[in-house]
Design an enzyme around this catalytic site. Structure first.
Site, PDB file in Angstrom:
ATOM      1  N   GLU A 178       0.840  -1.202   0.000  1.00 45.75           N
ATOM      2  CA  GLU A 178       0.000   0.000   0.000  1.00 45.75           C
ATOM      3  C   GLU A 178       0.871   1.247   0.000  1.00 45.75           C
ATOM      4  O   GLU A 178       1.077   1.872   1.042  1.00 45.75           O
ATOM      5  CB  GLU A 178      -0.958  -0.030   1.202  1.00 45.75           C
ATOM      6  N   HIS A 385     -13.921 -10.607   7.908  1.00 43.35           N
ATOM      7  CA  HIS A 385     -12.946 -11.316   8.733  1.00 43.35           C
ATOM      8  C   HIS A 385     -11.661 -10.500   8.772  1.00 43.35           C
ATOM      9  O   HIS A 385     -10.798 -10.656   7.903  1.00 43.35           O
ATOM     10  CB  HIS A 385     -12.632 -12.702   8.148  1.00 43.35           C
ATOM     11  N   GLU A 386     -11.539  -9.597   9.735  1.00 40.27           N
ATOM     12  CA  GLU A 386     -10.259  -8.895   9.943  1.00 40.27           C
ATOM     13  C   GLU A 386      -9.429  -9.789  10.864  1.00 40.27           C
ATOM     14  O   GLU A 386      -9.847 -10.105  11.980  1.00 40.27           O
ATOM     15  CB  GLU A 386     -10.491  -7.528  10.585  1.00 40.27           C
ATOM     16  N   HIS A 454      -8.335  -7.783   1.570  1.00 40.12           N
ATOM     17  CA  HIS A 454      -7.471  -6.614   1.750  1.00 40.12           C
ATOM     18  C   HIS A 454      -6.150  -7.065   2.375  1.00 40.12           C
ATOM     19  O   HIS A 454      -6.115  -8.058   3.096  1.00 40.12           O
ATOM     20  CB  HIS A 454      -8.156  -5.580   2.640  1.00 40.12           C
ATOM     21  N   GLU A 455      -5.100  -6.330   2.083  1.00 40.49           N
ATOM     22  CA  GLU A 455      -3.746  -6.603   2.623  1.00 40.49           C
ATOM     23  C   GLU A 455      -3.292  -8.032   2.344  1.00 40.49           C
ATOM     24  O   GLU A 455      -2.527  -8.616   3.114  1.00 40.49           O
ATOM     25  CB  GLU A 455      -3.674  -6.347   4.141  1.00 40.49           C
ATOM     26  N   GLU A 479      -9.228   4.328   1.693  1.00 41.82           N
ATOM     27  CA  GLU A 479      -9.128   4.468   3.151  1.00 41.82           C
ATOM     28  C   GLU A 479      -8.072   5.506   3.554  1.00 41.82           C
ATOM     29  O   GLU A 479      -8.217   6.169   4.567  1.00 41.82           O
ATOM     30  CB  GLU A 479      -8.827   3.115   3.813  1.00 41.82           C
TER      31      GLU A 479
HETATM   32  C1  NOJ Z   1      -7.838  -2.229   6.336  1.00 45.43           C
HETATM   33  C2  NOJ Z   1      -8.773  -2.349   5.194  1.00 45.43           C
HETATM   34  O1  NOJ Z   1      -8.149  -2.031   3.989  1.00 45.43           O
HETATM   35  C3  NOJ Z   1      -9.963  -1.474   5.475  1.00 45.43           C
HETATM   36  O2  NOJ Z   1     -10.844  -1.471   4.378  1.00 45.43           O
HETATM   37  C4  NOJ Z   1     -10.637  -1.932   6.739  1.00 45.43           C
HETATM   38  O3  NOJ Z   1     -11.671  -1.056   7.059  1.00 45.43           O
HETATM   39  C5  NOJ Z   1      -9.665  -1.983   7.908  1.00 45.43           C
HETATM   40  N1  NOJ Z   1      -8.483  -2.676   7.545  1.00 45.43           N
HETATM   41  C6  NOJ Z   1     -10.272  -2.664   9.133  1.00 45.43           C
HETATM   42  O4  NOJ Z   1     -10.440  -4.019   8.897  1.00 45.43           O
HETATM   43 CA    CA Z   2      -5.772  -1.645   3.445  1.00 48.74          CA
END
Ligand code: NOJ
Ligand code: CA
Length: 674
Positions: A178, A385-386, A454-455, A479
């Protein structure tokens, strides 16, 4: 449900199996004879070099693999077989930028063996396309020799012919993938992620180095061999212990890809990376896979109005989710995401060992009620799912998490891997992540769930093989304009990423911000575009799942929302028409399910007037063009919300003049008239 995968066209194979150990040089041309690959066998290595339209791109570059606890597999090779063939076919992806993809190349496979003990075998496959080259290593299983190997280094070289202008992001950095892209001389690059985009505008050359089908290996970065030079090596992202990749024979490496065009904008029209991925398994279930649009409890957290943590600023509440569902159900929006829905988000969740539950909702959020409410209104809840990069912790709950979602009728899950290292030690781009993410995609498929990650590991076209792998962020997305302490992205960012990150695959950038006025929460941040450019991003940044990222109240009664409502996410055809990296881009796409066309035009911080010939439209048809354009006073910095909606009738062959203001854009819908 059987996959709709049909191979049509001609499949022509002429194989020459030679025992010609004398042969030491091969020249293979693309079907249009414009891309030229040469390969030679020298005592110290196999070498390749590449030209396009008579211009040299790569000088003689070495190939080989270094293995742990064994000598490198590179020198003292003799030829055991040669196989040359032509393939000309087309295939139909489940979803994508094109309803049909042409796959036409000439292939050379060289079988080689060491002349000295332990006489190991290695083969090289080269595919020469009109728009570039793909090659990979193959290690056959060899009787009496170990089947499990550790790759210590890949010895692939890219000896570039000239000091190109390079567009790149650094590898081995804490924010993973990123970053704002850098533009420098090739010789100033130290170590870069791929896609790595190069151009020499004067000579009419654009090149992108990337990889395809990264299935179970480390991702490739490119490292300058020595300071201030232009020969690079494939540098595999290691495990924490320094090993690069664990492989089991028989083994095929990912493809190393070199996409070539005369102009950078034409790189966007290549399907080379997808073509080098395998088709899906014959019996893969695609019944639940559906491109579409979503909204969600998300941006309000990023701009600081709400929070992921439980408490007075808690974003994820039953009531708020129902407001989103109410709005979405009145529009062409398929799903509503609720970040922070589960327990474990208290405080600085990204700084500690994860405490998330993937099955238990947070207080104040009734997941059963909300998913039922969504269903009643004809849409779905989108899962989240974070993992906070805690892979081992997450994998203990992953199956249960997906199975809960399936029970609730959740159709897609957004994954997150916020953190600088996975499990505190592994890079996001090493084999550890590749393996983990394969488990995620397969577990999701077993529960009929699509993935938006993401990531995660960079895209290498695996969406062809796993059609539930819809999209991913893996970019410096919207973001950063919300709450990033560096104040956000530069206005040129969105006219760089289609030429770089976008060459890898779909981007969940999350466009669609209409309210630019959130400085009471974030005095230093802003969205660096006009409103019309926000709309144009739905066309210039491809994703089969596109977010309408702003809050429902910022869309309510806003005439410009009609474009977000109308714009499709699955396409019959796509064509990048005009553009320059970092300056501007104009893309046209035709809806997969109608004769409508959509255009997105975007510029950097410079205002720009673009003449757009409407050659892509059907001849002999009249269209109603609905143009969402920058207002006369629009400017990304001081008047982003100024836009007009203008309608006119047009026909193919005519031209439109697009007046893009600073940081601006234009989005156009073309509806055929009877
Ligand atoms: C990073 C993600 O890119 C974002 O979209 C998300 O809101 C946050 N992490 C929290 O999970
Ligand atoms: Ca991100």
């Amino acid at each position: 449900m059987r996959i709709k995968f049909i191979i049509v066209g001609l499949l022509l194979t002429m194989a020459i199996h030679a025992n010609a150990s004398e042969d030491k040089y091969w020249r293979i041309l693309s079907p249009d004879e414009q891309t030229e690959l040469e390969v030679k066998l020298e005592p110290d290595s196999l070498y390749y070099r590449l030209s396009s339209k008579g211009k040299r791109l790569l000088r003689w570059s070495k190939l080989g693999l270094a293995l742990k606890d064994a000598p490198p597999l590179q020198a003292n090779l003799h030829l055991t077989s040669t196989d040359i063939s032509i393939t000309d076919q087309s295939w139909q992806p489940v979803w994508g930028e094109h309803a049909s993809v042409a796959n036409h190349y000439q292939q050379l496979i060289l079988g080689l063996q060491e002349t000295t003990s332990p006489e190991r075998l290695i083969n090289y496959t080269f595919r020469v396309f009109n728009d570039g080259l793909g090659f990979r290593y193959g290690l056959p299983a060899n009787d009496g020799q170990p089947k499990q190997l550790t790759v210590a280094e890949e010895l692939t070289e890219f000896a570039f012919d000239r000091n190109f202008s390079a567009w790149w992001i650094p590898a081995y950095r804490d924010q993973r993938y990123e970053y704002q892209y850098l533009n420098s001389a090739l010789s100033s690059v130290d170590v870069a992620h791929t896609p790595f985009t190069l151009e020499d505008k004067q000579a009419g050359i654009a090149v992108a180095i990337h990889e395809a089908a990264l299935v179970d290996y480390a991702s490739m970065t490119l490292r300058n061999q020595s300071d201030n030079q232009i020969t690079f090596n494939a540098d595999l992202v290691p495990w924490a212990n320094g090993d690069k990749a664990y492989i089991r024979l028989p083994f095929n490496s990912p493809w190393r890809t070199i996409t070539v065009a005369e102009k950078a904008v034409d790189l966007l029209n290549s399907s080379l990376v997808l073509n080098l991925n395998e088709p899906p398994a014959e019996n893969v279930d695609i019944s639940y896979i559906k491109p579409g649009k979503y909204m969600g409890i998300w941006w309000e957290m990023h701009i600081g109005e709400k929070d992921w943590s439980p408490g007075p600023k808690q974003g994820a509440t039953t009531e708020r989710a129902m407001q989103y569902i109410d709005f979405a159900s009145q529009h062409d929006i398929d799903g509503v995401l609720v970040e922070g829905w589960n327990s474990g988000w208290e405080g600085n969740w990204w700084e500690r060992t994860p405490t998330f539950s993937f099955t238990e909702a947070t207080q104040g959020f009734d997941i059963e009620k909300v998913s039922q409410y969504a269903k009643d209104k004809g849409l779905r809840l989108i899962g989240h799912h974070e993992t906070a990069a805690g892979i081992s912790y997450y994998e203990q709950q992953m199956a249960e998490g997906f199975s809960l979602y399936q029970k609730l009728g959740v159709q897609s899950v957004k994954m997150g891997y916020v953190g600088t290292r996975l499990d505190g030690k592994e890079w996001h781009h090493g084999q550890f992540m590749v393996r983990h993410f394969a488990k995620v995609v397969k577990t999701a498929a077993a529960n009929q769930i699509m993935i938006n990650a993401h990531e995660t590991i960079k895209d290498t076209g695996l969406r062809r093989t796993y059609p539930n792998l819809m999209t991913r962020e893996s970019v410096r997305g919207m973001e950063y304009n919300g709450g990033s302490p560096d104040t956000g992205n530069l206005p040129n960012h969105t006219v760089i990423i289609p030429f770089t990150r976008g060459l890898a695959g779909p981007i969940d950038f999350t466009p669609g911000i209409f309210n630019f006025n959130y400085q009471k929460y974030r005095p230093h941040n802003r969205v660096p575009t006009t409103l019309a450019k926000q709309l144009a991003l739905y066309v210039t940044l491809y994703s089969p799942l596109q977010m309408a990222a702003d809050l429902p109240e910022n869309y309510a009664d806003h005439p410009a929302f009609a474009f977000i409502d109308a714009v499709p996410t699955d396409w019959q055809k796509s064509v990048a028409l005009q553009g320059n990296i970092g300056e501007f881009l104009v893309t046209a796409r035709q809806d997969k399910h109608s004769d409508r066309w959509y255009v997105g035009a975007t510029t950097n911080e410079e205002p720009r007037v673009i003449s757009l010939p409407l050659n892509f439209l059907e001849p002999d048809m009249t269209y109603r063009a609905i143009r969402y354009q920058d207002g006369s006073g629009a400017h990304w910095e001081n008047n982003p919300g100024d836009y007009d909606i203008v309608e006119q009738q047009v026909r193919a062959g005519q031209s439109l003049t697009l007046d893009l203001k600073a940081g601006g854009g234009q989005a156009i819908e073309f509806i055929p008239l009877q």
